[in-house]
Design a protein around this motif. Structure first.
Motif, PDB file in Angstrom:
ATOM      1  N   GLY A 108      41.902 -34.055 -12.945  1.00 36.14           N
ATOM      2  CA  GLY A 108      41.739 -32.637 -12.641  1.00 36.14           C
ATOM      3  C   GLY A 108      42.481 -31.733 -13.620  1.00 36.14           C
ATOM      4  N   PHE A 109      43.036 -32.315 -14.687  1.00 36.94           N
ATOM      5  CA  PHE A 109      43.765 -31.539 -15.687  1.00 36.94           C
ATOM      6  C   PHE A 109      42.920 -31.331 -16.934  1.00 36.94           C
ATOM      7  CE2 PHE A 109      47.387 -33.728 -13.553  1.00 36.94           C
ATOM      8  CZ  PHE A 109      47.996 -32.603 -13.041  1.00 36.94           C
ATOM      9  N   ASP A 110      43.096 -30.175 -17.572  1.00 30.48           N
ATOM     10  CA  ASP A 110      42.529 -29.914 -18.893  1.00 30.48           C
ATOM     11  C   ASP A 110      43.697 -30.053 -19.855  1.00 30.48           C
ATOM     12  OD1 ASP A 110      41.257 -29.078 -21.166  1.00 30.48           O
ATOM     13  OD2 ASP A 110      40.804 -27.074 -20.431  1.00 30.48           O
ATOM     14  N   PHE A 111      43.808 -31.204 -20.505  1.00 31.41           N
ATOM     15  CA  PHE A 111      44.988 -31.495 -21.311  1.00 31.41           C
ATOM     16  C   PHE A 111      45.076 -30.699 -22.603  1.00 31.41           C
ATOM     17  CE2 PHE A 111      44.811 -35.203 -18.577  1.00 31.41           C
ATOM     18  CZ  PHE A 111      46.140 -35.278 -18.179  1.00 31.41           C
ATOM     19  N   LEU A 112      43.954 -30.362 -23.181  1.00 28.56           N
ATOM     20  CA  LEU A 112      43.984 -29.664 -24.469  1.00 28.56           C
ATOM     21  C   LEU A 112      43.096 -28.427 -24.428  1.00 28.56           C
ATOM     22  CD1 LEU A 112      43.747 -32.885 -26.626  1.00 28.56           C
ATOM     23  CD2 LEU A 112      45.792 -31.544 -26.176  1.00 28.56           C
ATOM     24  N   PRO A 113      43.439 -27.453 -23.588  1.00 32.28           N
ATOM     25  CA  PRO A 113      42.565 -26.289 -23.425  1.00 32.28           C
ATOM     26  C   PRO A 113      42.414 -25.449 -24.685  1.00 32.28           C
ATOM     27  CG  PRO A 113      44.666 -25.881 -22.362  1.00 32.28           C
ATOM     28  CD  PRO A 113      44.649 -27.333 -22.783  1.00 32.28           C
ATOM     29  N   LEU A 114      43.373 -25.490 -25.584  1.00 32.81           N
ATOM     30  CA  LEU A 114      43.304 -24.653 -26.783  1.00 32.81           C
ATOM     31  C   LEU A 114      42.913 -25.445 -28.028  1.00 32.81           C
ATOM     32  CD1 LEU A 114      46.454 -22.420 -26.204  1.00 32.81           C
ATOM     33  CD2 LEU A 114      44.064 -21.885 -25.738  1.00 32.81           C
ATOM     34  N   LEU A 115      42.418 -26.659 -27.843  1.00 32.79           N
ATOM     35  CA  LEU A 115      42.093 -27.513 -28.981  1.00 32.79           C
ATOM     36  C   LEU A 115      41.088 -26.861 -29.920  1.00 32.79           C
ATOM     37  CD1 LEU A 115      42.622 -30.236 -30.280  1.00 32.79           C
ATOM     38  CD2 LEU A 115      40.692 -31.133 -28.997  1.00 32.79           C
TER      39      LEU A 115
END
Length: 94
Positions: A77-84
């Motif tokens: 449920g996590f977005d680990f690299l939202p700014l990738l």
């Protein structure tokens, strides 16, 4: 989807509220840069196990556990690299 409460391994005293639930799996995410400067992502999802894995079998076991980052994000449920893929001034990885 989280594991069902009865799917977790419980350790500690057999009675009382001081028992600890261990997750059935764990993950590792590694982010590096390619020679061109683009991010490269590798991710693994491994089952917690007390089974001994011989060194000669370790690489094969690790390769079999490789998964797309999206799989770990979906399960956790996590977005680990939202700014990738964000513009350089906002990027999480410099």
């Amino acid at each position: 989807h989280p594991d069902a409460a009865n799917a977790a391994i419980r350790v500690g005293p057999p009675a009382g509220d001081k028992r600890l639930a261990l997750a059935t799996h764990f993950f590792k995410i590694v982010v590096t840069r390619t020679e061109t400067g683009k991010p490269a992502i590798e991710a693994w999802l491994l089952e917690h196990s007390s089974e001994f894995v011989a060194e000669r079998d370790f690489r094969e076991r690790l390769e079999a556990a490789r998964v797309p980052l999206e799989r770990i994000e979906a399960l956790s449920g996590f977005d680990f690299l939202p700014l990738l893929n964000a513009p350089p001034e906002q990027a999480a990885i410099h």
